[in-house]
Design a protein around this motif. Structure first.
Motif, mmCIF file in Angstrom:
data_model
loop_
_atom_site.group_PDB
_atom_site.id
_atom_site.type_symbol
_atom_site.label_atom_id
_atom_site.label_comp_id
_atom_site.label_asym_id
_atom_site.label_seq_id
_atom_site.Cartn_x
_atom_site.Cartn_y
_atom_site.Cartn_z
ATOM 1 N N GLN A 8 0.029 8.008 6.473
ATOM 2 C CA GLN A 8 1.396 8.140 5.966
ATOM 3 C C GLN A 8 1.724 9.596 5.652
ATOM 4 O OE1 GLN A 8 1.161 5.475 2.715
ATOM 5 N NE2 GLN A 8 1.339 3.655 4.003
ATOM 6 N N GLN A 9 0.716 10.320 5.108
ATOM 7 C CA GLN A 9 0.957 11.719 4.777
ATOM 8 C C GLN A 9 1.294 12.525 6.021
ATOM 9 O OE1 GLN A 9 1.051 13.241 1.833
ATOM 10 N NE2 GLN A 9 0.706 11.332 0.732
ATOM 11 N N LEU A 11 2.869 11.507 8.604
ATOM 12 C CA LEU A 11 4.107 11.113 9.262
ATOM 13 C C LEU A 11 5.290 11.934 8.759
ATOM 14 C CD1 LEU A 11 3.727 7.236 9.089
ATOM 15 C CD2 LEU A 11 3.558 8.643 11.139
ATOM 16 N N THR A 12 6.231 12.188 9.633
ATOM 17 C CA THR A 12 7.475 12.805 9.196
ATOM 18 C C THR A 12 8.394 11.711 8.700
ATOM 19 O OG1 THR A 12 8.565 12.538 11.303
ATOM 20 C CG2 THR A 12 7.235 14.534 11.012
ATOM 21 N N GLY A 13 9.482 12.102 8.080
ATOM 22 C CA GLY A 13 10.418 11.121 7.548
ATOM 23 C C GLY A 13 10.937 10.186 8.616
ATOM 24 N N ALA A 14 11.231 10.718 9.795
ATOM 25 C CA ALA A 14 11.789 9.899 10.863
ATOM 26 C C ALA A 14 10.805 8.846 11.345
ATOM 27 C CB ALA A 14 12.194 10.781 12.036
ATOM 28 N N LEU A 16 8.698 7.268 9.415
ATOM 29 C CA LEU A 16 8.460 6.244 8.397
ATOM 30 C C LEU A 16 9.525 5.157 8.499
ATOM 31 C CD1 LEU A 16 7.486 8.444 5.353
ATOM 32 C CD2 LEU A 16 6.032 6.772 6.465
ATOM 33 N N PHE A 18 10.397 1.773 7.737
ATOM 34 C CA PHE A 18 9.886 0.706 6.896
ATOM 35 C C PHE A 18 10.986 -0.269 6.538
ATOM 36 C CE2 PHE A 18 11.935 2.853 3.470
ATOM 37 C CZ PHE A 18 11.797 4.186 3.766
ATOM 38 N N ALA A 19 10.544 -1.456 6.122
ATOM 39 C CA ALA A 19 11.502 -2.518 5.826
ATOM 40 C C ALA A 19 11.587 -2.761 4.333
ATOM 41 C CB ALA A 19 11.059 -3.792 6.521
ATOM 42 N N SER A 20 12.758 -3.185 3.887
ATOM 43 C CA SER A 20 12.927 -3.550 2.481
ATOM 44 C C SER A 20 12.745 -5.060 2.344
ATOM 45 C CB SER A 20 14.318 -3.157 2.012
ATOM 46 O OG SER A 20 15.271 -3.933 2.684
ATOM 47 N N VAL A 21 12.708 -5.527 1.096
ATOM 48 C CA VAL A 21 12.634 -6.967 0.848
ATOM 49 C C VAL A 21 13.857 -7.657 1.453
ATOM 50 C CG1 VAL A 21 12.599 -8.729 -0.972
ATOM 51 C CG2 VAL A 21 11.237 -6.659 -1.228
ATOM 52 N N TYR A 24 13.400 -8.688 5.041
ATOM 53 C CA TYR A 24 12.639 -9.944 5.179
ATOM 54 C C TYR A 24 13.522 -11.141 4.827
ATOM 55 C CZ TYR A 24 8.238 -7.587 6.035
ATOM 56 O OH TYR A 24 7.241 -6.841 6.613
ATOM 57 N N THR A 58 10.488 -29.454 -4.882
ATOM 58 C CA THR A 58 9.465 -28.947 -3.953
ATOM 59 C C THR A 58 9.830 -29.281 -2.509
ATOM 60 O OG1 THR A 58 7.814 -29.278 -5.674
ATOM 61 C CG2 THR A 58 6.992 -28.949 -3.446
ATOM 62 N N LEU A 61 12.618 -27.039 -1.444
ATOM 63 C CA LEU A 61 12.084 -25.680 -1.258
ATOM 64 C C LEU A 61 11.375 -25.580 0.095
ATOM 65 C CD1 LEU A 61 11.431 -22.907 -2.754
ATOM 66 C CD2 LEU A 61 9.217 -23.936 -3.237
ATOM 67 N N VAL A 117 2.428 -27.064 1.886
ATOM 68 C CA VAL A 117 2.878 -27.429 0.540
ATOM 69 C C VAL A 117 3.581 -28.784 0.564
ATOM 70 C CG1 VAL A 117 4.436 -26.771 -1.359
ATOM 71 C CG2 VAL A 117 2.996 -25.044 -0.285
#
Lengths: 315, 52
Positions: A8-9, A11-14, A16, A18-21, A24, A58, A61, A117
């Motif tokens: 990760q270090q 990598l440049t900003g472009a 990276l 990544f996905a947010s919650v 998903y 349940t 869900l 479940v």
């Protein structure tokens, strides 16, 4: 420092990406999930017998998560065509915020989790039906039918129609005529609903080479099929009253909104503006309202004790 | 140094850390919820025999 953080270090900003919650959450197709959940609630509510509120919660869900899993797996497989359509190009996978592998892993985990479940905490019949529903949507509709035949949403619609049966099975551990009638109603509802959408999104589908009916058979034929299926739907909508598990509120809802739905379908058949398709857009909205009203009426009657179940239980 | 002065890579990294942190909280929340659900359902299924 771990190997991952070293990577990760470097990598440049472009890089990276990544996905947010929220990304998903978007994979779960929350709007579709809400309608699936609503019809599942109706199946659960009209079923004879009693389950603890925790069991009902349940089951619902699991139905919701199972529907979300199907949506995620669909988005993983269809990322290539989603990127070509204006309606879907903003989804996380075509946007590159998630990989198809991420979506597949997420969807598979939720699918296996929801079925497990359901089986462990509710019953095996409901779990088996949920597994069949997810499998049918992913393997039969998404992977097999969607890109091959204009009957894709007709046959594939079975997956979206099954939640009332799952809800019923969660209470009774079996199947019976009433939930299968509700399944039939949603099954007949799916074609006019999606063909209305595909009329005003036909350029999208043509660009993505998805053989929706307007692309393959033309808009005129699609309009005729919409009217035909709407007639069948509204007629089938009376079956719950005839069979005795729906009462006067449902009867009024199916008659009033059913006639409105049919009028809108006929207006689509008489549509003259084939570019903007305003009637098809209206029909799409009315179709959602129709299904919502029908199942809301069932729930209201159940809550008010206006309907009773005849002895139609099979298992 | 204000937020506007930060290099893009650093801003992106901060967003990445935030998103990863949110994801971890979400996973932890889901796991806790499932533990609670299994506990409640065990009690419900055992019913009156919960103390046996």
């Amino acid at each position: 420092m771990t190997a991952l953080s070293e990577k990760q270090q470097s990598l440049t900003g472009a890089d990276l990406n990544f996905a947010s919650v929220g990304d998903y959450f978007q994979l779960l197709k929350p709007r579709v999930m809400s309608l699936v959940l609503f019809t599942g609630v109706a199946g659960l509510a009209i079923a004879p017998g009693h389950v603890h509120i925790a069991t009902a919660f349940t089951a619902l869900l699991c139905i919701a998560v199972g529907a979300g899993a199907s949506g995620a797996l669909n988005m993983a497989y269809d990322a290539d065509i989603d990127a070509l359509m204006s309606r879907t190009k903003g989804r996380p996978v075509p946007q590159g915020r998630l990989t198809a592998g991420d979506a597949t892993a997420f969807g598979s985990t939720l699918a296996v989790g929801s079925i497990t479940v359901m089986g462990l905490l509710v019953n095996y019949a409901a779990a088996a039906l949920l597994a069949f529903t997810i499998g049918f949507y992913v393997f039969v509709y998404t992977m097999w039918l969607k890109r091959r035949t204009p009957q894709n949403i007709v046959i594939g619609g079975l997956a979206g129609a099954l939640p009332p049966a799952i809800g019923w099975a969660a209470v009774t551990g079996s199947l019976a005529v009433p939930p299968l009638v509700l399944v039939a109603i949603i099954f007949l509802w799916t074609p006019p609903h999606f063909w209305a959408l595909s009329l005003y999104r036909s350029e999208d589908y043509a660009r993505a080479k998805v053989p929706m009916l307007p692309v393959v058979a033309g808009k005129s034929e699609t309009r005729k099929q919409i009217v035909l299926y709407t007639v069948l739907l509204v007629a089938a909508g009376f079956a719950p009253v005839y069979l005795g598990f729906a009462g006067p509120v449902y009867l009024v809802a199916n008659t009033a909104i059913g006639v409105w739905f049919l009028v809108q379908a006929i207006r689509v058949a008489l549509e003259t503006d084939a570019v903007r398709e305003p009637q098809a857009r209206r029909l799409f909205a009315v179709s959602i309202l129709y299904l919502f009203a029908l199942f809301a009426a069932l729930l209201v009657e159940q809550a008010a004790g206006l309907s009773h179940l005849p002895s139609l239980v099979i298992g | 140094m204000t937020g506007d002065d930060k290099p893009r890579a650093q801003l992106e990294r901060e967003r990445f850390e935030r998103a990863r942190s949110m994801r971890n909280y979400a996973i932890a929340g889901i796991l806790l919820f499932l533990v609670a659900l299994f506990f409640v359902m065990t009690v419900v299924r055992l019913g009156g025999h919960v103390a046996d």
